[in-house]
Structure formats: C-alpha cells, structure tokens
Design an enzyme around this catalytic site. Structure first.
Site, mmCIF file in Angstrom:
data_model
loop_
_atom_site.group_PDB
_atom_site.id
_atom_site.type_symbol
_atom_site.label_atom_id
_atom_site.label_comp_id
_atom_site.label_asym_id
_atom_site.label_seq_id
_atom_site.Cartn_x
_atom_site.Cartn_y
_atom_site.Cartn_z
ATOM 1 N N ARG A 110 0.790 -1.216 0.000
ATOM 2 C CA ARG A 110 0.000 0.000 0.000
ATOM 3 C C ARG A 110 0.828 1.274 0.000
ATOM 4 O O ARG A 110 0.590 2.187 -0.789
ATOM 5 C CB ARG A 110 -0.929 0.055 1.236
ATOM 6 C CG ARG A 110 -2.192 -0.720 1.101
ATOM 7 C CD ARG A 110 -2.550 -1.340 2.428
ATOM 8 N NE ARG A 110 -1.583 -2.347 2.745
ATOM 9 C CZ ARG A 110 -1.674 -3.630 2.314
ATOM 10 N NH1 ARG A 110 -2.715 -3.993 1.647
ATOM 11 N NH2 ARG A 110 -0.738 -4.514 2.589
ATOM 12 N N LYS B 247 26.588 -2.720 -0.371
ATOM 13 C CA LYS B 247 28.061 -2.634 -0.354
ATOM 14 C C LYS B 247 28.554 -1.922 0.899
ATOM 15 O O LYS B 247 29.731 -1.602 1.006
ATOM 16 C CB LYS B 247 28.544 -1.871 -1.590
ATOM 17 C CG LYS B 247 28.130 -2.489 -2.901
ATOM 18 C CD LYS B 247 28.599 -1.607 -4.050
ATOM 19 C CE LYS B 247 27.649 -1.678 -5.220
ATOM 20 N NZ LYS B 247 27.835 -0.557 -6.155
ATOM 21 N N ARG C 31 11.188 3.965 3.853
ATOM 22 C CA ARG C 31 10.744 2.974 4.856
ATOM 23 C C ARG C 31 11.984 2.211 5.295
ATOM 24 O O ARG C 31 12.749 1.733 4.460
ATOM 25 C CB ARG C 31 9.706 2.010 4.291
ATOM 26 C CG ARG C 31 9.449 0.826 5.231
ATOM 27 C CD ARG C 31 8.275 -0.017 4.818
ATOM 28 N NE ARG C 31 7.018 0.678 5.068
ATOM 29 C CZ ARG C 31 5.826 0.111 4.943
ATOM 30 N NH1 ARG C 31 5.735 -1.158 4.568
ATOM 31 N NH2 ARG C 31 4.725 0.787 5.178
ATOM 32 N N HIS D 21 4.468 5.511 11.726
ATOM 33 C CA HIS D 21 4.021 5.465 10.327
ATOM 34 C C HIS D 21 3.053 6.641 10.167
ATOM 35 O O HIS D 21 1.838 6.458 10.077
ATOM 36 C CB HIS D 21 3.336 4.119 10.073
ATOM 37 C CG HIS D 21 3.140 3.764 8.632
ATOM 38 N ND1 HIS D 21 3.323 4.652 7.588
ATOM 39 C CD2 HIS D 21 2.774 2.586 8.046
ATOM 40 C CE1 HIS D 21 3.068 4.038 6.440
ATOM 41 N NE2 HIS D 21 2.747 2.792 6.699
HETATM 42 N N1 CP Z 1 -0.439 -0.202 5.839
HETATM 43 C C1 CP Z 1 0.788 -0.407 5.295
HETATM 44 O O1 CP Z 1 1.784 0.243 5.651
HETATM 45 O O2 CP Z 1 0.817 -1.338 4.305
HETATM 46 P P1 CP Z 1 2.107 -1.757 3.485
HETATM 47 O O3 CP Z 1 3.078 -2.381 4.463
HETATM 48 O O4 CP Z 1 1.620 -2.706 2.440
HETATM 49 O O5 CP Z 1 2.712 -0.508 2.902
#
Ligand code: CP
Length: 308
Positions: free
Chosen positions: A53, A83, A104, A132
């Site tokens: 997502r 590396k 991420r 998040h």
């Molecule tokens: N909700 C969410 O972060 O989904 P993904 O890990 O698929 O990005």
C-alpha cells in the site's frame, strides 16, 4: 510550509485540517483524470522493508499529479547499501536526483536521521516499530469521512500494540482531538508502550488497557484491528503463537458492534479479520487503503509547494 514528515505529533490541528481539505480535493482530481501540478518533479522511494500500500500509493500519487518516480523496492539488496553505504550517504546522493524522498526502514528513528542530512523533504513511510505518520493521517481522514467527526469518539485499538507503528502514530494524532477515548485491547505481551500512554496522560486523553474484545465491541465507534507482527518476534515463535488468533473479528463480532461503528485495519491482514466480514458496510479497511492515495497526493502537494 510542511517540509519533512517524520512523526505524527508534528501535525497541529490546522495542518491536519489543511491535509484533509486537500485530500478531498485530490479525490475529485483523480476522478477527473489527475493533474499536472507536479510536472518536472521527481520522487524517490527508498524501501528497506516490504510494502504494498504505502509504496504503490505514494508512487501512484506522484504519477497522478504529473510527477515522476525513481524507486528501489528492496534497498538493502538492490541499492549500494548492500556494499556498506550508510543511510545518510544514500540520502545525500538522492538529494542530487530527487525533489522528495519517501523512506521505509527497519530501524526506529531512521527517517529522523535521513531528514537531518536532507535538504529535500523526507517522508517517513514507516521506521521499524517506531511510527508510520502518513498511515495515521489516512486513518484519521478515513474516520472523519466515514463518521463525520473525530471529536467525542471511542476508538478501540486491538492486537499487536507493542510492535505496531500505525497504532502509535494514530494515538499521537487522536490525542489532538477533544473528548476522544482510546481503548487499548491487547494481551500482556503486546501492550501499548509507556511513551504513548504518558503522552496521552499529559494531554488529558482518556484511555484504558483491556483484554476482552467482546466487552469493548458494543461500546466503540471505531475498531482499529491490527496484525500480530510475526517479523518483530525474531526467534520468540512460542510468544507469537500464544498471541495470534486471540482477537479475531468475524461474523459473530458484527452482531456485537453498533450499526454506526466502523472496522479499520492498516492491512495487510492475515487471519485477524475473517473474509466474510468484508461485505459488511461497516468494514472500512479497503476504503481506508484507497484514501491513502488521496492523502499521499495531498502530502506531496504540500511538501513540494504545489498546491493550487
Ligand atoms: N499499511 C501499510 O503500511 O501497508 P504496506 O506495508 O503494504 O505498505
């Protein structure tokens, strides 16, 4: 002006309202076939952990706004991190190629470290079990859209509250609203961490820690279900097995829920919501994921100064 997006608590109410207003505008824009406000701008997505997502919706968001995307979906293997290059050096290099970086990472605080060395905006797409924030923004937008308000609601957060970064970020954002009550439902091993509880206490937000989902379901406006995150248990498989399937939302749960309540989940799900719940109008999780596109379009427009 919004620049880096690293943690949910950086958002004040006026900025949240601006993000939501713009997200609704973006929904309209997508229906009309998109827009050109980010033409000539490039977004780099740098993902060290798997995603469906977040990465796809950010990339779709940039494309819908007329911008372009450069990406690595497994940065630990497919970038020069393999590396031995540091996150900081990677970000410095991407500053020469991109106008915004979405990252991420598996370490708490990685997005903050990236932001420290970046002149272009860095957006935290999840830092290990840390935060998040863009998920929390789309969660809040979903609540606002589905129920018409956030103030005064009772929200149950259920499942893996110790490892889930989305519940942490959402708790920070809910703490900015009036008369919200949060009910944390988790087994002792997976309770919400003390830093979030202290934050809620400081802000005077009512919360409780509970273990019986059936007691909570009839009383709440939002059930925010989460996956037990096997990948965060390491070799503690017995702990994982003892927690999985403790809280499952199924057809029987629907009978306990208020007719006006909604069920949310950041996804992916494994078995914590059975598939026969999906057709119930209160199952909001797929609409929630769709809202991610609009909210991320709004965020890109804001951090790139491309509002119209
Ligand atoms: N909700 C969410 O972060 O989904 P993904 O890990 O698929 O990005």
């Amino acid at each position: 002006m919004l620049h880096h997006v690293v943690e949910a608590q950086q958002f004040d109410r006026p900025t949240l309202e601006e993000v939501f207003r713009l997200s609704t505008e973006m929904e309209q824009l997508v229906r009309q076939g998109g827009d050109t406000r980010c033409v000539g701008r490039i977004m780099a997505t740098l993902f060290y952990e798997p995603s469906t997502r977040t990465r796809f919706s950010f990339e779709a968001a940039m494309l819908r706004l007329g911008g372009q995307v450069i990406t690595t979906e497994n940065a630990g293997e497919f970038s020069s991190v393999a590396k031995g290059e540091t996150l900081e050096d990677t970000i410095r290099i991407l500053n020469g190629y991109a106008d915004v970086i979405v990252v991420r990472h598996y370490e708490v605080g990685a997005a903050q470290r990236a932001a420290k060395v970046s002149a272009v905006p860095v957006i935290n797409a999840g830092d290990g079990p840390g935060q998040h924030p863009t998920q929390a923004l789309l969660d809040l937008y979903t609540i606002q859209r589905e129920l018409g308000r956030v103030d005064g609601l009772q929200v149950a957060m259920v499942g893996d509250l110790a490892n889930g970064r989305t519940v942490r970020s959402l708790a920070y954002l809910l703490g900015k609203f009036r008369d919200v009550r949060i009910r944390f439902v988790a087994p002792p091993l997976l309770r919400m961490k003390p830093d979030i509880l202290e934050y809620l206490q400081e802000r005077g937000v009512a919360y409780s820690e509970e273990e019986l989902l059936e007691r909570v379901l009839p009383e709440v406006d939002v059930v925010y279900q989460t996956r037990i995150q096997k990948e965060r248990f390491g070799d503690r498989l017995a702990d994982y097995e003892s927690c999985r399937r403790l809280y499952v939302i199924n057809r029987a749960s629907l009978d306990l829920l208020k007719p006006s309540a909604i069920i949310m989940h950041p996804l992916p799900r494994v078995d914590e919501i059975t598939m026969d719940v999906d057709d119930d109008p209160r199952a909001a999780y797929f609409r929630q994921a769709q809202n991610g596109l609009y909210v991320r379009m709004a965020l890109l427009a804001l951090v790139l100064g491309s509002k119209q």
